[in-house]
Design a protein around this motif. Sequence first.
Motif, short mmCIF file in Angstrom:
data_model
loop_
_atom_site.label_atom_id
_atom_site.label_comp_id
_atom_site.label_asym_id
_atom_site.label_seq_id
_atom_site.Cartn_x
_atom_site.Cartn_y
_atom_site.Cartn_z
N GLU A 1 0.74 -1.25 0.00
CA GLU A 1 0.11 0.00 0.02
C GLU A 1 0.81 1.15 -0.10
OE1 GLU A 1 -0.51 -2.53 2.09
OE2 GLU A 1 -2.10 -3.32 1.25
N GLU A 2 1.97 1.37 0.75
CA GLU A 2 2.70 2.42 0.87
C GLU A 2 3.57 2.86 -0.48
OE1 GLU A 2 4.17 2.22 5.70
OE2 GLU A 2 5.30 1.09 3.91
N ALA B 1 1.08 4.08 -3.05
CA ALA B 1 0.68 5.47 -2.79
C ALA B 1 1.78 6.34 -3.18
CB ALA B 1 0.23 5.60 -1.29
N GLN C 1 1.90 9.55 -6.05
CA GLN C 1 2.26 10.82 -5.94
C GLN C 1 3.03 11.62 -6.91
OE1 GLN C 1 4.73 11.02 -2.27
NE2 GLN C 1 3.00 10.20 -1.08
N PRO D 1 -3.05 3.36 -7.87
CA PRO D 1 -2.63 2.48 -7.02
C PRO D 1 -3.32 1.13 -7.27
CG PRO D 1 -2.88 4.12 -5.59
CD PRO D 1 -3.42 4.58 -6.72
#
Length: 146
Positions: free
Chosen positions: A8-9, A12, A16, A43
């Motif tokens: 998930e990180e 994300a 950006q 994502p």
Amino acid sequence: MSLAMTVEERQAFLAQVHVAVLAVAGADGRAPLAVPIWYDYQPGGEVTLITERDSRKTELIRRAGRITLCVQGTALPYQYASAEGPITTIDDTVTIDQRWSLANRYLGPEGADAYIENTAGATERMVRIHMRPEHWLTRDYTKLSP
């Protein structure tokens, strides 16, 4: 503690706004080509790029069939994500709306308007490249205790 980003990180972070460095295998004994490029990513989806149809970059991407994108945050402590994967599609036509959307991501609406106006004849020379991230290398130094 691992400094690697979770799924998930990393998704994300890649979503950006960063300028990516695209790397693709070279040809004729030359080193890999590595160039800065704008990209879009949502994502869980594919990375998309818009670039010149007849560029060396596009020729090498077509030949190699896969690329690596590396993005890095500029604020301390540093974070980066490198995503490598196959090219799934190359669209041989690009619309002004697609170009404007990508420019808006980086320049905002007024900047995108100016960019499109100043590169009006470029749309016909562009392709849109799609890459599916398969392999990731990440670091998130914000996870270190102060």
